[in-house]
Scaffold this active site. Structure first.
Site, PDB file in Angstrom:
ATOM      1  N   TYR A 181       0.813  -1.226   0.000  1.00  0.00           N
ATOM      2  CA  TYR A 181       0.000   0.000   0.000  1.00  0.00           C
ATOM      3  C   TYR A 181       0.842   1.271   0.000  1.00  0.00           C
ATOM      4  O   TYR A 181       0.298   2.357  -0.072  1.00  0.00           O
ATOM      5  CB  TYR A 181      -0.897   0.037   1.237  1.00  0.00           C
ATOM      6  CG  TYR A 181      -2.149  -0.740   1.070  1.00  0.00           C
ATOM      7  CD1 TYR A 181      -2.090  -2.126   1.016  1.00  0.00           C
ATOM      8  CD2 TYR A 181      -3.380  -0.118   0.955  1.00  0.00           C
ATOM      9  CE1 TYR A 181      -3.232  -2.864   0.863  1.00  0.00           C
ATOM     10  CE2 TYR A 181      -4.522  -0.853   0.797  1.00  0.00           C
ATOM     11  CZ  TYR A 181      -4.456  -2.222   0.753  1.00  0.00           C
ATOM     12  OH  TYR A 181      -5.583  -2.951   0.605  1.00  0.00           O
ATOM     13  N   LYS A 227       2.499 -13.647   6.542  1.00  0.00           N
ATOM     14  CA  LYS A 227       2.680 -14.663   5.494  1.00  0.00           C
ATOM     15  C   LYS A 227       4.184 -14.912   5.358  1.00  0.00           C
ATOM     16  O   LYS A 227       4.756 -14.920   4.271  1.00  0.00           O
ATOM     17  CB  LYS A 227       2.043 -14.122   4.200  1.00  0.00           C
ATOM     18  CG  LYS A 227       1.943 -15.090   3.069  1.00  0.00           C
ATOM     19  CD  LYS A 227       0.936 -16.188   3.296  1.00  0.00           C
ATOM     20  CE  LYS A 227       1.066 -17.233   2.193  1.00  0.00           C
ATOM     21  NZ  LYS A 227       0.565 -18.550   2.559  1.00  0.00           N
ATOM     22  N   ASP A 252      -3.157 -17.137   5.582  1.00  0.00           N
ATOM     23  CA  ASP A 252      -4.219 -17.946   4.959  1.00  0.00           C
ATOM     24  C   ASP A 252      -4.901 -18.841   5.981  1.00  0.00           C
ATOM     25  O   ASP A 252      -6.120 -19.030   5.968  1.00  0.00           O
ATOM     26  CB  ASP A 252      -3.692 -18.760   3.771  1.00  0.00           C
ATOM     27  CG  ASP A 252      -2.360 -19.415   4.048  1.00  0.00           C
ATOM     28  OD1 ASP A 252      -1.403 -18.681   4.342  1.00  0.00           O
ATOM     29  OD2 ASP A 252      -2.271 -20.637   4.006  1.00  0.00           O
ATOM     30  N   ASP A 306      -6.322  -5.666   5.475  1.00  0.00           N
ATOM     31  CA  ASP A 306      -7.403  -5.223   4.603  1.00  0.00           C
ATOM     32  C   ASP A 306      -8.363  -6.384   4.338  1.00  0.00           C
ATOM     33  O   ASP A 306      -9.580  -6.291   4.547  1.00  0.00           O
ATOM     34  CB  ASP A 306      -6.784  -4.713   3.288  1.00  0.00           C
ATOM     35  CG  ASP A 306      -7.776  -3.944   2.442  1.00  0.00           C
ATOM     36  OD1 ASP A 306      -8.921  -3.743   2.907  1.00  0.00           O
ATOM     37  OD2 ASP A 306      -7.425  -3.540   1.323  1.00  0.00           O
TER      38      ASP A 306
END
Ligand code: NAD
Length: 439
Positions: A162, A229, A305, A329
């Protein structure tokens, strides 16, 4: 004090200030608000009605919010002129008055601004996006036990993909970067690729995780989960996790226990780690750490995930969540859907002290001016704001009344169409109903 061109500073009321690293709130704080575009004016009117009533009922005239309108989005263009989507004095006013409330804003097409929200976050260094997600009984939900989810997501707001560092495929910059990396570092980026950069810093990660842990301590929460992640993106997302643990251990050693430590130290019957007891942290607030590891805040981490599965399958095991920008987000909208959707999801963007509280949905232009949509998101953002001010009594009044109103099935169209036997009311009527049900 800044002199404003178009903002009218009310004659009454006083500024919120920061004194000795503490927010100092007068009984009559001046709070700037941005009405917002599209459905903004409808939900702002409804929100103002509910917030003012709650403060009035809770403090019987001893406290009062003095609202001050500031401008962004389409209204700013009307007031300040062409292309003035986000006037400097709007940003200055938020900085100067510390706490503000905002409706949704149209994203201007062209004009050099990607998003007004992103611009506000960057200009004010609002580095944490805080989104509480919990269930209000009676709200239609797609899951069996929506009441098991009660989390607060701290999303890093200034870094990650971002940061807006992107290069279009086949441009000179993209080609140069590809060549630099392929030649200099023996990598194999395909020719003519688009390039995006994902910076994640120690400073940015640590201040976000610190905020999340402070919140957990102050609000008597059980755990802080670092969602990353890092199995794939080791030096960005993986580093976020490492730095998260580092700040937890360095600055909050007496308040926290890591999940690994907990497994080693406190095995329950059958080797299962006992959950920490809610309520145990109250004693921490006076600065006295609890000796018992079972009553500390558990700091743990989960791969992003897997976290989506966990929130659906084992929601009660999660509490405060701290995560980089993009994960945050996705995760906050997915979690909001679990408890009834964005119409009821509040949010805030905060810096060290500055707090901008906002509806999490957009301007829903097709419903603009129809007095139709659900003002719940902005009202609940107002509730977050009241808690931030320390006006707990008023905040509780609204929350209890919203619960009662939803249980009585007098709701706006978005909820009514999913509830059996509901009475559909307009945005303003829903607000009036909340005020009527306020004890
Ligand atoms: P949106 O959230 O405005 O609307 C999506 C749909 O959600 C609407 O059609 C409506 O059905 C529903 N919805 C939204 N708010 C609702 C409410 N309060 N009550 C009931 N239903 C509601 O998203 P969009 O259509 O993608 O975006 C429209 C504009 O808003 C764009 O300009 C976008 O950039 C902007 N936007 C602003 C913000 C913000 O200011 N924080 C956030 C998202 C989008």
């Amino acid at each position: 004090m800044a002199k404003f061109k178009k903002i009218k500073v009310p004659k009454e009321g006083q500024k919120i200030t920061v004194v000795k690293n503490k927010l100092t709130v007068p009984d009559d704080p001046i709070i700037p608000f941005i009405e917002g575009d599209g459905i903004g004016p409808d939900i702002w009117r409804a929100t103002k009605m509910v917030l003012d009533a709650s403060v009035d009922k809770a403090y019987k005239g001893k406290k009062k919010i003095v609202w001050m309108e500031i401008f962004a989005g389409e209204k700013a263009v009307k007031v300040y002129g062409k292309n003035k989507w986000l006037p400097n004095e709007t940003v200055d006013a938020i900085r100067e008055y510390v706490v503000a409330l905002k409706g949704p804003l149209t994203t201007p097409i062209g004009g050099g601004i990607r998003s007004l929200n992103v611009a506000l976050r960057q200009k004010l260094d609002l580095f944490a996006c805080v989104r509480p997600v919990k269930y209000y009984a009676g709200t239609p939900s797609p899951v069996k036990r929506p009441q098991d989810l009660d989390i607060v997501i701290f999303r890093e707001n200034t870094e990650d993909v971002y940061a807006g560092i992107e290069f279009k495929a086949r441009t000179k910059a993209a080609n140069e970067i590809i060549e630099f990396i392929n030649k200099g570092y023996k990598k194999n980026i395909r020719e003519k690729s688009g390039i995006g950069i994902k910076p994640i810093s120690k400073f940015g990660s640590m201040r976000l995780v610190k905020k999340a842990i402070e919140y957990a301590i102050e609000n008597n929460r059980k755990s802080v989960t670092l969602v990353h992640k890092g199995n794939i993106m080791k030096f960005t997302e993986g580093a976020f996790k490492e730095w998260g643990y580092e700040v937890a251990l360095k600055e909050f050693r007496d308040y926290i226990i890591t999940e690994d430590e907990l497994w080693d130290q406190v095995k329950g019957p059958d080797g299962v780690t006992p959950m920490t007891k809610p309520g145990a942290f109250k004693k921490l607030r006076g600065g006295k750490p609890a000796g018992n590891p079972g009553s500390r805040i558990v700091v743990k981490d989960r791969i992003a995930d897997q976290m989506f599965q966990q929130l659906l399958l084992r929601p009660s095991e999660y509490d405060v969540v701290a995560t980089p920008n993009l994960n945050g987000d996705y995760l906050s909208d997915a979690a909001a859907a679990q408890v009834g959707g964005l119409g009821m999801a509040p949010g805030s963007n905060i810096s060290y002290f500055t707090g901008l509280f906002e509806a999490t949905h957009g301007t829903a232009p097709k419903y603009a001016g129809m007095d139709k949509v659900n003002p719940g998101s902005l009202i609940l953002s107002g509730v977050m704001m009241l808690r931030y001010l320390g006006w707990k009594e008023a905040a509780d009044k609204i929350e209890n009344s919203i619960k009662k109103t939803i249980r009585s099935k007098v709701v706006t169209y978005d909820l009514a169409r999913q509830m059996k036997g509901a009475k559909k009311v307009k945005c303003s009527q829903f607000a009036k109903e909340i005020v009527k049900n306020m004890k």
